[in-house]
Design a protein around this motif. Sequence first.
Motif, PDB file in Angstrom:
ATOM      1  N   GLU A 181       0.838  -1.201   0.000  1.00  0.00           N
ATOM      2  CA  GLU A 181       0.000   0.000   0.000  1.00  0.00           C
ATOM      3  C   GLU A 181       0.875   1.255   0.000  1.00  0.00           C
ATOM      4  O   GLU A 181       1.875   1.330   0.707  1.00  0.00           O
ATOM      5  N   ILE A 182       0.478   2.242  -0.797  1.00  0.00           N
ATOM      6  CA  ILE A 182       1.182   3.517  -0.856  1.00  0.00           C
ATOM      7  C   ILE A 182       0.680   4.380   0.289  1.00  0.00           C
ATOM      8  O   ILE A 182      -0.519   4.566   0.456  1.00  0.00           O
ATOM      9  N   ARG A 183       1.613   4.922   1.067  1.00  0.00           N
ATOM     10  CA  ARG A 183       1.247   5.700   2.244  1.00  0.00           C
ATOM     11  C   ARG A 183       1.831   7.100   2.178  1.00  0.00           C
ATOM     12  O   ARG A 183       2.900   7.317   1.610  1.00  0.00           O
ATOM     13  N   GLU A 184       1.121   8.053   2.770  1.00  0.00           N
ATOM     14  CA  GLU A 184       1.627   9.417   2.889  1.00  0.00           C
ATOM     15  C   GLU A 184       2.868   9.415   3.774  1.00  0.00           C
ATOM     16  O   GLU A 184       3.027   8.543   4.633  1.00  0.00           O
ATOM     17  N   GLN A 185       3.698  10.427   3.582  1.00  0.00           N
ATOM     18  CA  GLN A 185       4.908  10.636   4.371  1.00  0.00           C
ATOM     19  C   GLN A 185       5.956   9.546   4.174  1.00  0.00           C
ATOM     20  O   GLN A 185       6.840   9.365   5.007  1.00  0.00           O
ATOM     21  N   TYR A 186       5.842   8.806   3.065  1.00  0.00           N
ATOM     22  CA  TYR A 186       6.838   7.803   2.720  1.00  0.00           C
ATOM     23  C   TYR A 186       7.508   8.200   1.417  1.00  0.00           C
ATOM     24  O   TYR A 186       6.859   8.767   0.531  1.00  0.00           O
ATOM     25  N   VAL A 187       8.787   7.876   1.310  1.00  0.00           N
ATOM     26  CA  VAL A 187       9.518   8.045   0.059  1.00  0.00           C
ATOM     27  C   VAL A 187       9.839   6.649  -0.443  1.00  0.00           C
ATOM     28  O   VAL A 187      10.462   5.840   0.261  1.00  0.00           O
ATOM     29  N   TYR A 188       9.385   6.363  -1.656  1.00  0.00           N
ATOM     30  CA  TYR A 188       9.581   5.054  -2.270  1.00  0.00           C
ATOM     31  C   TYR A 188      10.546   5.182  -3.443  1.00  0.00           C
ATOM     32  O   TYR A 188      10.431   6.103  -4.251  1.00  0.00           O
ATOM     33  N   LEU A 189      11.460   4.248  -3.539  1.00  0.00           N
ATOM     34  CA  LEU A 189      12.426   4.204  -4.626  1.00  0.00           C
ATOM     35  C   LEU A 189      12.138   2.971  -5.469  1.00  0.00           C
ATOM     36  O   LEU A 189      12.111   1.850  -4.939  1.00  0.00           O
ATOM     37  N   ALA A 190      11.907   3.180  -6.764  1.00  0.00           N
ATOM     38  CA  ALA A 190      11.627   2.046  -7.654  1.00  0.00           C
ATOM     39  C   ALA A 190      12.758   1.025  -7.550  1.00  0.00           C
ATOM     40  O   ALA A 190      13.931   1.388  -7.669  1.00  0.00           O
TER      41      ALA A 190
END
Length: 189
Positions: free
Chosen positions: A69-78
């Motif tokens: 799940e995509i969440r606010e306040q997170y940084v995701y790196l492919a």
Amino acid sequence: MSRVSVVVIGGSAGSIPVVTELLQALPRHFQFSVIIVLHRLRNVISSLDTILGNKVQVITIREPNDKEEIREQYVYLAPQNYHLLIEADKTFSLDYSETVHHSRPSIDVTFESVAQVYASQAVAVLLSGANQDGADGLQAIINQGGMVIVQDPATAEYPAMPKAALERNREAVVLTPPEIAAFLRTLTQ
């Protein structure tokens, strides 16, 4: 502009210093998700998430898992060697299909996916790079009412990618890295 739910950043050669600058500009409690797609060598062990995390210690940077799940306040790196897609239920999907513009992950693939799911709630930023990946994805975000920013080619170590994007997307806002950082800070006010 609608409330911003996601900022998606794409880059290739010469973009890591700018990505670091942009992440350092984020306030501690930003109210959106950040997704970063960087071209990386496919067959070399990469610790880019750790490297970025060490430079930006107040923010957790992680490579997402499939169906996470995509969440606010997170940084995701492919993740390295996977296309990163966004599903309608706002989860990630990892894809190992053919390369796009000789790249996997492809910036276009992620940007187009973000456009479909987030539409006008998306901001896309395209940085330095040596090919044309990202130009089509920016157009998809524009078509859905999102905002697109392209690094001023004069400030890019490798200007080919920003130039290709600007040729295709006249609606893009052209900013220097400090201006992009300042803009990202305004999203949380």
